[in-house]
Structures are given as C-alpha cells and as structure tokens.
Design a protein around this motif. Structure first.
Motif, PDB file in Angstrom:
ATOM      1  N   VAL A  79      54.001  40.764  40.087  1.00 58.34           N
ATOM      2  CA  VAL A  79      52.325  40.004  39.211  1.00 58.34           C
ATOM      3  C   VAL A  79      52.000  39.135  39.709  1.00 58.34           C
ATOM      4  CG1 VAL A  79      54.509  39.758  38.036  1.00 58.34           C
ATOM      5  CG2 VAL A  79      52.097  39.121  36.977  1.00 58.34           C
ATOM      6  N   TYR A  80      50.817  37.893  39.590  1.00 54.14           N
ATOM      7  CA  TYR A  80      50.002  37.532  40.184  1.00 54.14           C
ATOM      8  C   TYR A  80      49.189  35.837  39.075  1.00 54.14           C
ATOM      9  CZ  TYR A  80      50.682  40.196  43.657  1.00 54.14           C
ATOM     10  OH  TYR A  80      50.815  41.203  44.398  1.00 54.14           O
ATOM     11  N   MET A  81      49.602  34.991  39.470  1.00 56.92           N
ATOM     12  CA  MET A  81      48.503  34.407  38.732  1.00 56.92           C
ATOM     13  C   MET A  81      48.267  33.031  39.437  1.00 56.92           C
ATOM     14  SD  MET A  81      49.389  31.548  35.389  1.00 56.92           S
ATOM     15  CE  MET A  81      51.107  30.786  35.915  1.00 56.92           C
ATOM     16  N   SER A  82      46.662  33.625  39.461  1.00 56.22           N
ATOM     17  CA  SER A  82      45.931  32.730  39.802  1.00 56.22           C
ATOM     18  C   SER A  82      45.484  31.185  39.589  1.00 56.22           C
ATOM     19  CB  SER A  82      44.578  32.674  41.019  1.00 56.22           C
ATOM     20  OG  SER A  82      44.949  34.564  41.532  1.00 56.22           O
ATOM     21  N   MET A  83      45.734  30.458  39.495  1.00 59.99           N
ATOM     22  CA  MET A  83      45.647  28.668  39.025  1.00 59.99           C
ATOM     23  C   MET A  83      43.897  28.050  39.814  1.00 59.99           C
ATOM     24  SD  MET A  83      49.639  28.177  39.192  1.00 59.99           S
ATOM     25  CE  MET A  83      49.352  27.146  37.865  1.00 59.99           C
ATOM     26  N   ASP A  84      43.172  27.959  39.283  1.00 56.05           N
ATOM     27  CA  ASP A  84      42.314  26.733  39.650  1.00 56.05           C
ATOM     28  C   ASP A  84      41.586  25.923  39.205  1.00 56.05           C
ATOM     29  OD1 ASP A  84      40.572  30.635  40.534  1.00 56.05           O
ATOM     30  OD2 ASP A  84      41.079  29.373  41.743  1.00 56.05           O
ATOM     31  N   SER A  85      41.423  24.888  39.615  1.00 55.31           N
ATOM     32  CA  SER A  85      40.351  23.758  38.734  1.00 55.31           C
ATOM     33  C   SER A  85      41.758  22.854  38.559  1.00 55.31           C
ATOM     34  CB  SER A  85      39.916  23.987  37.779  1.00 55.31           C
ATOM     35  OG  SER A  85      38.890  24.323  38.348  1.00 55.31           O
ATOM     36  N   LEU A  86      42.834  22.958  38.682  1.00 53.93           N
ATOM     37  CA  LEU A  86      44.128  22.101  38.509  1.00 53.93           C
ATOM     38  C   LEU A  86      43.567  20.892  38.024  1.00 53.93           C
ATOM     39  CD1 LEU A  86      46.617  23.760  40.868  1.00 53.93           C
ATOM     40  CD2 LEU A  86      46.912  24.632  38.731  1.00 53.93           C
TER      41      LEU A  86
END
Length: 127
Positions: A79-86
């Motif tokens: 399972v993955y989590m892509s995190m943008d605009s942190l």
C-alpha cells in the motif's frame, strides 16, 4: 498476524512531495482493508487515508484531502501514500495500518477499527 513495514519518510521543504510505501506479510493481503494514520497533538490519532480491499474506494481526512493519495497493489502486497503540497503541519510519524474485513468495499476511517500497524516512518516538512 500481519507484519507491516513502512519506508520512504524523510525531510522535505514545504510544497514538496513524498511517497510512502508499506509492505505487508503474514496474511492474504487482499483480505485486508488498509490505511495510514499519524499522531495528532492533543487529539486521537488521525487516520489520514483509508483504502478498500479492492482498491476501488478511498477516504481521506479533511486535513489532507486533495493533497494525499492512497493506493495499493495487491499483487505486490503493498500500500502506498503519495503526499503532495506538503505543509509543516504534516510533520509526523506516519503509520501503515490494516484489518481483515469481509467485504470488498469496506474502508476504515477510525483508528479504533484497525488491528495491525507498522513501526512508522518519520516525515518532516520544513518551512
């Protein structure tokens, strides 16, 4: 028992991005609803994202909606989590979490609903 191992954390500037993978072992991965949570200062641990067994349904906390994307690959037990605009307020240890569920479309959004979690990976966002 399910073993979950997160990775991918690190230090990033505000506005940057990270992708957190989590590998699972010990049970049939396709029988697990999965998600990600983080501690919230002074509050209950926050489930920031959840995804169904079939990967067709996702749910997000309002604090990350539109910026984080959860996905999974049942063939790779991951399972993955892509995190943008942190943002600096995203700084936390992020934990992968899972639970055996009967139905394909179940998504769990409360930390009390989950049975398994990993050791966590630190994400630090500098301003």
């Amino acid at each position: 028992q399910v073993q979950l191992v997160e990775s991918g954390g690190g230090l990033v500037q505000a506005g940057g991005a990270l992708r957190l993978p989590c590998s699972a072992s010990g049970r049939s991965f396709s029988s697990l609803a999965t998600g990600w949570f983080r501690p919230a200062p002074g509050k209950e641990r926050e489930v920031v994202a959840g995804i169904s067994r079939s990967a067709t349904i996702t749910r997000y906390a309002d604090s990350v909606k539109g910026r984080f994307t959860v996905s999974r690959d049942n063939a790779k037990n991951a399972v993955y989590m892509s995190m943008d605009s942190l943002k600096p307020e995203d700084t936390a240890v992020y934990y992968c979490t899972a639970k055996d569920v009967w139905t394909q479309g179940t998504v769990l959004t409360a930390i009390s609903q989950y049975d398994y979690w990993g050791q966590g990976t630190q994400v630090t966002v500098s301003s």
